[in-house]
Write a protein that holds these residues in place. Structure first.
Motif, PDB file in Angstrom:
ATOM      1  N   ASP A  60      41.910  73.342  46.658  1.00  7.99           N
ATOM      2  CA  ASP A  60      42.296  72.291  45.960  1.00  7.99           C
ATOM      3  C   ASP A  60      42.609  72.826  44.340  1.00  7.99           C
ATOM      4  N   ASP A  86      43.926  71.397  41.800  1.00  7.55           N
ATOM      5  CA  ASP A  86      43.452  70.382  40.957  1.00  7.55           C
ATOM      6  C   ASP A  86      42.193  70.270  40.566  1.00  7.55           C
ATOM      7  N   PHE A  87      41.269  71.033  41.400  1.00 17.73           N
ATOM      8  CA  PHE A  87      39.689  71.198  40.966  1.00 17.73           C
ATOM      9  C   PHE A  87      39.512  71.543  39.674  1.00 17.73           C
ATOM     10  N   PRO A  88      38.693  70.614  39.060  1.00 22.05           N
ATOM     11  CA  PRO A  88      38.212  70.839  37.616  1.00 22.05           C
ATOM     12  C   PRO A  88      37.226  71.901  37.547  1.00 22.05           C
ATOM     13  N   ILE A  89      37.831  73.172  37.373  1.00 23.86           N
ATOM     14  CA  ILE A  89      37.125  74.494  37.397  1.00 23.86           C
ATOM     15  C   ILE A  89      37.879  75.346  36.679  1.00 23.86           C
ATOM     16  N   GLN A  94      42.228  76.325  33.597  1.00 23.65           N
ATOM     17  CA  GLN A  94      41.941  75.862  34.680  1.00 23.65           C
ATOM     18  C   GLN A  94      42.627  76.596  35.784  1.00 23.65           C
ATOM     19  N   ILE A  95      42.126  76.598  36.890  1.00 24.57           N
ATOM     20  CA  ILE A  95      42.577  77.515  37.938  1.00 24.57           C
ATOM     21  C   ILE A  95      43.877  77.125  38.606  1.00 24.57           C
TER      22      ILE A  95
END
Lengths: 277, 254
Positions: B88, B90-93, B137-138
């Motif tokens: 995912d 959109d993951f906040p990482i 962000q990834i």
């Protein structure tokens, strides 16, 4: 407006909404990014068995719901991963099983189950002081656990398989996360009730995602959103004599719709695109 | 430690229900470096093969040893790069946070990442040439860049064996070539096993090739007999080796 603040039930309601928004702001972010909304809803609804148990034993239902929600988190987390039938079916079964236990126990309890509706739909204007202390204690446990396991939870949510390969006990971490979600649900019950809990776990976190790409900032923004909107909801429910839990959810949903709409328009015009920090 | 075989698989069988996924797989890898490419069609058991090596699946027959120990006990020596498509994004990482998760087992429970962990993560990002994207962000990266970040995450724990699951899928030829060159540099310091369904992955940087379709055809060399390839893909295969200064396929017998 300000003379309202002199009433102790209003003070309690405000304190409860702050305590609730801290728990749901932080834990809701995990629920949303790990995409475990359904299992969280399952834990919340199955916890109704604990309400029934409280009535049946003649104790404060909050003390019945606390162990029962933890138990349903552990059972759901274990069975849904180990069972051969699909995870969502398992959750669906346990979801209604817990509720059925609650209904039977309430029915077996002699006399009229007073304020049963406040556990189902919440009533923040009737939160007793004792429940506030329970909520505060749970908030401290939730915050403490998240601080201790922040990096493990982040890794678990992003890539569970890789975290396992790193040698971490991912299944236990997952169960711990579900237990923390269960505690959050207990904190939220008085505010919006078991039926509507899932809205507080998802809407503020999903809203915060539109503003940042950083997990900690998401937690902060979603806590602020949750707190402000809950307080606004309490005001509206008092002013128009509406049920507080439902009013809070309605305001949350409308704000979410509005923010998404405005943000979508701005992004499509080239403003603010990629502005999430 | 070094005299222990990197991989030792003996008669490994994996079943899923009534279906046999891996059949009598044997593999010996004793050199501490080099790149082994495993090619095979989709559904040929490639991911299962990697999961066995990672200790995520148990074979119902046979034994697997990595560095002389069970896969579960040798996890600190193994780096894993999953398919980058399954995430995912959109993951906040951030890139930095992703790479740091490669240090989880070293950092220890209930502790923050220490200086040593941060140093290792920085170095891993330098190795894959992604240091300048550390705070992104990834989701704000291209496919090839995401793949590099996942490799950096695996490298952060200083593995002796690196396992990659179809690292080349979805990359354009230019990015694929960059990826192979990176693996070519890394294979001096560690053993690398890469599975792929892409025949063109059999490039100059691969030292040995095996074919996997339920059975593993492996001859401890870079040449694949055409019979093996055809048994693996179950259709006539003609491989066009573009600009590769050596023979990939063995000659037809007649």
């Amino acid at each position: 407006m300000f003379e309202l603040l002199q009433y102790s039930f209003i003070q309690n309601a405000l304190a409860a909404s702050v305590l609730a928004s801290i728990a749901c702001g932080i834990i809701g972010v995990y629920v949303v990014v790990k995409k475990i909304v359904f299992i969280s809803g399952g834990i919340a609804h199955a916890s109704f068995g604990g309400i029934g148990l409280g009535y049946y034993l003649g104790i404060n239902p909050m003390y019945g719901v606390l162990p029962f929600s933890l138990l349903s988190a552990l059972v759901m987390g274990t069975v849904s991963k180990k069972s051969k039938i699909p995870e969502d079916s398992v959750i669906g079964i346990l979801w209604s099983f817990g509720m059925a236990i609650g209904i039977i126990l309430v029915n077996l309890t002699p006399g009229y189950a007073s304020d049963l509706m406040t556990y189902l739909f919440g009533n923040i204007l009737t939160v007793p002081r004792l429940d506030l202390y329970l909520m505060l204690g749970l908030d401290i446990i939730i915050l403490g656990t998240v601080c201790l396991f922040y990096k493990e939870f982040l890794a678990l949510c992003f890539d569970e398989e890789f975290t396992t390969v790193q040698g971490l006990p991912t299944q236990k971490l997952y169960l711990l996360l579900l237990c923390i979600i269960a505690l959050t649900i207990v904190v939220l019950i008085k505010v919006v009730g078991i039926i509507l809990v899932i809205a507080l776990l998802t809407i503020p976190a999903t809203l915060s995602r539109q503003f940042t790409h950083n997990l900690k900032k998401m937690m902060l923004i979603s806590t602020l959103f949750g707190g402000l909107i809950s307080i606004a909801g309490i005001g509206l429910s008092y002013a128009f004599d509406l049920p507080s839990g439902a009013t809070i959810i309605l305001v949350l949903s409308l704000v979410y719709g509005l923010v998404s709409f405005v943000k979508g328009r701005l992004d499509s015009r080239g403003f603010g695109s990629g502005s999430r920090a | 430690m070094t005299e222990k075989k990197v991989i030792e698989m003996k008669d490994v069988w994996v079943r899923y229900g009534n279906q046999i996924i891996l059949e009598a797989v044997n593999l010996d890898l004793d050199k501490p470096g080099g790149l082994l490419g495993i090619i095979g069609p989709n559904g040929g058991g490639k991911t299962t093969f990697l999961k066995i090596l990672l200790g995520l699946l148990e074979p119902y027959r046979g034994s697997v040893k990595l560095f002389g120990k069970t896969p579960e006990k040798s996890r600190d020596l193994v780096g894993y790069v999953p398919q980058y498509k399954g995430f995912d994004y959109d993951f906040p990482i951030s890139v930095w946070e992703v790479v740091l998760t490669g240090r989880l087992s070293h950092a220890g429970f209930l502790k923050r990442y220490g200086q040593e962990d941060k140093g290792a993560a920085l170095k891993a990002l330098e190795t894959v040439e992604m240091l300048e994207f550390k705070d992104r962000q990834i989701g704000q990266l291209s496919g090839g860049q995401r793949q590099r970040v996942l490799i950096a995450r695996a490298l952060a724990s200083h593995p002796k064996l690196l396992l990659l699951d179809e690292p080349d899928s979805g990359l354009d030829p230019h990015m694929q070539d960059e990826l192979y060159r990176l693996l070519g540099r890394l294979k001096k310091d560690m053993a690398i096993v890469m599975v792929t369904h892409d025949l063109s992955a059999v490039s100059v940087y691969v030292d040995k090739i095996a074919c996997l379709n339920r059975k593993l055809h492996y001859h401890n060399s870079k040449e694949i007999p055409v019979e093996d390839l055809e048994a693996t893909y179950q259709c006539p295969v003609e491989l066009i080796a573009h600009g590769i200064p050596h023979r990939v396929l063995g000659r037809h017998k007649n």
